[in-house]
Motif scaffolding. Structure first.
Motif, PDB file in Angstrom:
ATOM      1  N   ALA A 134     -93.704 -39.865 -14.908  1.00 20.76           N
ATOM      2  CA  ALA A 134     -92.692 -40.447 -15.789  1.00 20.76           C
ATOM      3  C   ALA A 134     -92.728 -39.799 -17.169  1.00 20.76           C
ATOM      4  O   ALA A 134     -91.675 -39.543 -17.782  1.00 20.76           O
ATOM      5  CB  ALA A 134     -92.908 -41.947 -15.904  1.00 20.76           C
ATOM      6  N   ILE A 135     -93.922 -39.506 -17.668  1.00 19.28           N
ATOM      7  CA  ILE A 135     -94.027 -38.864 -18.986  1.00 19.28           C
ATOM      8  C   ILE A 135     -93.462 -37.448 -18.936  1.00 19.28           C
ATOM      9  O   ILE A 135     -92.747 -37.014 -19.858  1.00 19.28           O
ATOM     10  CB  ILE A 135     -95.490 -38.865 -19.461  1.00 19.28           C
ATOM     11  CG1 ILE A 135     -95.991 -40.298 -19.655  1.00 19.28           C
ATOM     12  CG2 ILE A 135     -95.633 -38.088 -20.764  1.00 19.28           C
ATOM     13  CD1 ILE A 135     -97.465 -40.391 -19.999  1.00 19.28           C
ATOM     14  N   VAL A 136     -93.773 -36.719 -17.873  1.00 11.91           N
ATOM     15  CA  VAL A 136     -93.227 -35.375 -17.732  1.00 11.91           C
ATOM     16  C   VAL A 136     -91.701 -35.424 -17.623  1.00 11.91           C
ATOM     17  O   VAL A 136     -90.985 -34.599 -18.220  1.00 11.91           O
ATOM     18  CB  VAL A 136     -93.843 -34.671 -16.511  1.00 11.91           C
ATOM     19  CG1 VAL A 136     -93.148 -33.335 -16.248  1.00 11.91           C
ATOM     20  CG2 VAL A 136     -95.336 -34.453 -16.716  1.00 11.91           C
ATOM     21  N   ALA A 137     -91.176 -36.391 -16.874  1.00  6.95           N
ATOM     22  CA  ALA A 137     -89.726 -36.540 -16.761  1.00  6.95           C
ATOM     23  C   ALA A 137     -89.098 -36.841 -18.118  1.00  6.95           C
ATOM     24  O   ALA A 137     -88.028 -36.306 -18.461  1.00  6.95           O
ATOM     25  CB  ALA A 137     -89.390 -37.648 -15.762  1.00  6.95           C
ATOM     26  N   ALA A 138     -89.753 -37.691 -18.908  1.00  7.19           N
ATOM     27  CA  ALA A 138     -89.242 -37.997 -20.242  1.00  7.19           C
ATOM     28  C   ALA A 138     -89.225 -36.742 -21.123  1.00  7.19           C
ATOM     29  O   ALA A 138     -88.289 -36.532 -21.911  1.00  7.19           O
ATOM     30  CB  ALA A 138     -90.085 -39.082 -20.895  1.00  7.19           C
ATOM     31  N   ALA A 139     -90.255 -35.902 -20.986  1.00  6.36           N
ATOM     32  CA  ALA A 139     -90.284 -34.653 -21.762  1.00  6.36           C
ATOM     33  C   ALA A 139     -89.144 -33.730 -21.352  1.00  6.36           C
ATOM     34  O   ALA A 139     -88.485 -33.116 -22.207  1.00  6.36           O
ATOM     35  CB  ALA A 139     -91.632 -33.962 -21.571  1.00  6.36           C
ATOM     36  N   LEU A 140     -88.893 -33.626 -20.050  1.00  7.78           N
ATOM     37  CA  LEU A 140     -87.795 -32.776 -19.589  1.00  7.78           C
ATOM     38  C   LEU A 140     -86.447 -33.310 -20.067  1.00  7.78           C
ATOM     39  O   LEU A 140     -85.556 -32.525 -20.449  1.00  7.78           O
ATOM     40  CB  LEU A 140     -87.824 -32.691 -18.062  1.00  7.78           C
ATOM     41  CG  LEU A 140     -89.058 -32.009 -17.459  1.00  7.78           C
ATOM     42  CD1 LEU A 140     -88.985 -32.034 -15.940  1.00  7.78           C
ATOM     43  CD2 LEU A 140     -89.197 -30.580 -17.975  1.00  7.78           C
ATOM     44  N   VAL A 141     -86.295 -34.616 -20.056  1.00  4.42           N
ATOM     45  CA  VAL A 141     -85.053 -35.211 -20.559  1.00  4.42           C
ATOM     46  C   VAL A 141     -84.882 -34.892 -22.041  1.00  4.42           C
ATOM     47  O   VAL A 141     -83.780 -34.563 -22.506  1.00  4.42           O
ATOM     48  CB  VAL A 141     -85.055 -36.726 -20.307  1.00  4.42           C
ATOM     49  CG1 VAL A 141     -83.924 -37.404 -21.069  1.00  4.42           C
ATOM     50  CG2 VAL A 141     -84.914 -37.015 -18.812  1.00  4.42           C
ATOM     51  N   TRP A 142     -85.963 -34.976 -22.783  1.00  4.48           N
ATOM     52  CA  TRP A 142     -85.878 -34.674 -24.216  1.00  4.48           C
ATOM     53  C   TRP A 142     -85.526 -33.210 -24.459  1.00  4.48           C
ATOM     54  O   TRP A 142     -84.754 -32.891 -25.361  1.00  4.48           O
ATOM     55  CB  TRP A 142     -87.193 -35.017 -24.903  1.00  4.48           C
ATOM     56  CG  TRP A 142     -87.157 -34.826 -26.373  1.00  4.48           C
ATOM     57  CD1 TRP A 142     -87.640 -33.770 -27.093  1.00  4.48           C
ATOM     58  CD2 TRP A 142     -86.553 -35.699 -27.339  1.00  4.48           C
ATOM     59  NE1 TRP A 142     -87.412 -33.924 -28.438  1.00  4.48           N
ATOM     60  CE2 TRP A 142     -86.738 -35.110 -28.620  1.00  4.48           C
ATOM     61  CE3 TRP A 142     -85.883 -36.912 -27.246  1.00  4.48           C
ATOM     62  CZ2 TRP A 142     -86.277 -35.702 -29.774  1.00  4.48           C
ATOM     63  CZ3 TRP A 142     -85.426 -37.500 -28.410  1.00  4.48           C
ATOM     64  CH2 TRP A 142     -85.610 -36.908 -29.659  1.00  4.48           C
ATOM     65  N   PHE A 143     -86.089 -32.312 -23.656  1.00  7.29           N
ATOM     66  CA  PHE A 143     -85.726 -30.898 -23.789  1.00  7.29           C
ATOM     67  C   PHE A 143     -84.248 -30.680 -23.476  1.00  7.29           C
ATOM     68  O   PHE A 143     -83.580 -29.855 -24.118  1.00  7.29           O
ATOM     69  CB  PHE A 143     -86.590 -30.049 -22.864  1.00  7.29           C
ATOM     70  CG  PHE A 143     -87.985 -29.828 -23.362  1.00  7.29           C
ATOM     71  CD1 PHE A 143     -88.217 -29.392 -24.659  1.00  7.29           C
ATOM     72  CD2 PHE A 143     -89.077 -30.047 -22.531  1.00  7.29           C
ATOM     73  CE1 PHE A 143     -89.503 -29.193 -25.129  1.00  7.29           C
ATOM     74  CE2 PHE A 143     -90.365 -29.847 -22.995  1.00  7.29           C
ATOM     75  CZ  PHE A 143     -90.586 -29.424 -24.293  1.00  7.29           C
ATOM     76  N   ALA A 144     -83.727 -31.432 -22.496  1.00  2.76           N
ATOM     77  CA  ALA A 144     -82.300 -31.315 -22.180  1.00  2.76           C
ATOM     78  C   ALA A 144     -81.447 -31.783 -23.354  1.00  2.76           C
ATOM     79  O   ALA A 144     -80.423 -31.153 -23.687  1.00  2.76           O
ATOM     80  CB  ALA A 144     -81.975 -32.137 -20.928  1.00  2.76           C
ATOM     81  N   VAL A 145     -81.860 -32.866 -23.991  1.00  2.74           N
ATOM     82  CA  VAL A 145     -81.144 -33.334 -25.175  1.00  2.74           C
ATOM     83  C   VAL A 145     -81.208 -32.293 -26.288  1.00  2.74           C
ATOM     84  O   VAL A 145     -80.220 -32.053 -27.003  1.00  2.74           O
ATOM     85  CB  VAL A 145     -81.728 -34.681 -25.654  1.00  2.74           C
ATOM     86  CG1 VAL A 145     -81.120 -35.094 -26.995  1.00  2.74           C
ATOM     87  CG2 VAL A 145     -81.488 -35.769 -24.613  1.00  2.74           C
ATOM     88  N   ILE A 162     -87.805 -28.968 -34.564  1.00  3.69           N
ATOM     89  CA  ILE A 162     -88.536 -30.235 -34.603  1.00  3.69           C
ATOM     90  C   ILE A 162     -88.385 -30.998 -33.286  1.00  3.69           C
ATOM     91  O   ILE A 162     -89.357 -31.555 -32.742  1.00  3.69           O
ATOM     92  CB  ILE A 162     -88.052 -31.084 -35.791  1.00  3.69           C
ATOM     93  CG1 ILE A 162     -88.430 -30.422 -37.113  1.00  3.69           C
ATOM     94  CG2 ILE A 162     -88.650 -32.493 -35.714  1.00  3.69           C
ATOM     95  CD1 ILE A 162     -87.884 -31.122 -38.329  1.00  3.69           C
ATOM     96  N   MET A 163     -87.168 -31.019 -32.750  1.00  6.83           N
ATOM     97  CA  MET A 163     -86.949 -31.703 -31.480  1.00  6.83           C
ATOM     98  C   MET A 163     -87.735 -31.035 -30.356  1.00  6.83           C
ATOM     99  O   MET A 163     -88.302 -31.716 -29.488  1.00  6.83           O
ATOM    100  CB  MET A 163     -85.459 -31.722 -31.152  1.00  6.83           C
ATOM    101  CG  MET A 163     -84.628 -32.562 -32.099  1.00  6.83           C
ATOM    102  SD  MET A 163     -82.864 -32.574 -31.680  1.00  6.83           S
ATOM    103  CE  MET A 163     -82.899 -33.438 -30.105  1.00  6.83           C
ATOM    104  N   GLY A 164     -87.806 -29.704 -30.373  1.00  2.00           N
ATOM    105  CA  GLY A 164     -88.626 -29.015 -29.381  1.00  2.00           C
ATOM    106  C   GLY A 164     -90.099 -29.352 -29.522  1.00  2.00           C
ATOM    107  O   GLY A 164     -90.812 -29.518 -28.526  1.00  2.00           O
ATOM    108  N   GLY A 165     -90.553 -29.490 -30.767  1.00  2.59           N
ATOM    109  CA  GLY A 165     -91.944 -29.893 -30.993  1.00  2.59           C
ATOM    110  C   GLY A 165     -92.232 -31.285 -30.473  1.00  2.59           C
ATOM    111  O   GLY A 165     -93.321 -31.556 -29.950  1.00  2.59           O
ATOM    112  N   VAL A 166     -91.261 -32.172 -30.610  1.00  7.68           N
ATOM    113  CA  VAL A 166     -91.430 -33.524 -30.075  1.00  7.68           C
ATOM    114  C   VAL A 166     -91.569 -33.477 -28.550  1.00  7.68           C
ATOM    115  O   VAL A 166     -92.400 -34.177 -27.955  1.00  7.68           O
ATOM    116  CB  VAL A 166     -90.247 -34.417 -30.490  1.00  7.68           C
ATOM    117  CG1 VAL A 166     -90.310 -35.761 -29.774  1.00  7.68           C
ATOM    118  CG2 VAL A 166     -90.251 -34.623 -32.000  1.00  7.68           C
ATOM    119  N   GLY A 167     -90.775 -32.629 -27.896  1.00  2.69           N
ATOM    120  CA  GLY A 167     -90.897 -32.482 -26.449  1.00  2.69           C
ATOM    121  C   GLY A 167     -92.263 -31.962 -26.036  1.00  2.69           C
ATOM    122  O   GLY A 167     -92.853 -32.436 -25.056  1.00  2.69           O
ATOM    123  N   VAL A 168     -92.782 -30.995 -26.783  1.00  2.00           N
ATOM    124  CA  VAL A 168     -94.126 -30.482 -26.498  1.00  2.00           C
ATOM    125  C   VAL A 168     -95.174 -31.581 -26.694  1.00  2.00           C
ATOM    126  O   VAL A 168     -96.141 -31.694 -25.925  1.00  2.00           O
ATOM    127  CB  VAL A 168     -94.432 -29.265 -27.389  1.00  2.00           C
ATOM    128  CG1 VAL A 168     -95.878 -28.811 -27.217  1.00  2.00           C
ATOM    129  CG2 VAL A 168     -93.482 -28.117 -27.058  1.00  2.00           C
TER     130      VAL A 168
END
Length: 205
Positions: A134-145, A162-168
């Protein structure tokens, strides 16, 4: 005439030495496991802590449901204005909230297992694995955003960075949970080994 009988239950010095040598590692393993369990179940994860954590989980879960309902309402009533791909962003947001909800349910189940003293079992791995997914899926969703939002931030690319850093950082949380899973696996293995040694000791006695 006085008969001299021997007590079959009386152990010889060699038998007592073997029992002591066998019981010492078992005692050490058991003491190690229980020393980790008692602070976790007694002082750290007390009733007040569990209730507070569950209250936070309920509030966050209610917030995700509210965001999902808002996005669904916006999809039905608010058309795109052309400045941003609103429909893809809204759909991705709904999916992201689903991943957060799955993670919250897994954390709830793990907290319940900790409270009951059953977290050191193979059943806990199922929830930990789902939590990592679920955490990995949330990261992928954030990268898509981040990718969808990047064209609108050409004048200020720092926002995209900054948004990319949040995904990392979200992926980093998944790695931390993975490390905790490895520690849990070691604890379960030691507990199983201690139980096996205890059973062998009981058979020897």
């Amino acid at each position: 005439m006085k008969l001299v009988t021997t007590n079959p239950r009386r152990s010889s010095p060699l038998r007592e030495t073997a029992v002591h040598a066998t019981s010492q590692p078992c005692y050490t393993y058991r003491r190690s496991i229980y020393s980790n369990r008692n602070p976790m179940e007694g002082r750290i994860v007390g009733m007040l802590t569990v209730r507070a954590l569950r209250a936070v989980l309920v509030v966050v879960l209610a917030g995700t449901v509210f965001v999902q309902a808002s996005m669904v309402w916006a999809l039905a009533t608010d058309p795109e204005d052309g400045s941003l791909p609103l429909t893809p962003l809204r759909v991705i947001t709904i999916l992201g909230m689903v991943s957060v909800q799955v993670a919250l349910v897994c954390v709830w189940r793990l907290v319940t297992m900790v409270r009951r003293g059953t977290v050191f079992s193979n059943a806990a791995f199922r929830y930990v694995d789902v939590l990592i997914g679920a955490i990995v899926a949330a990261a992928l969703v954030w990268f898509a955003v981040t990718v969808l939002n990047a064209p609108g931030q050409r004048a200020d690319p720092g926002v995209t960075v900054i948004m990319g850093g949040v995904g990392v950082a979200i992926l980093g949380v998944a790695l931390i949970v993975l490390v905790l899973r490895m520690l849990l696996a070691q604890a379960v293995a030691r507990d199983a080994e201690a139980t096996q040694m205890q059973d062998e000791l009981n058979e020897l006695i």
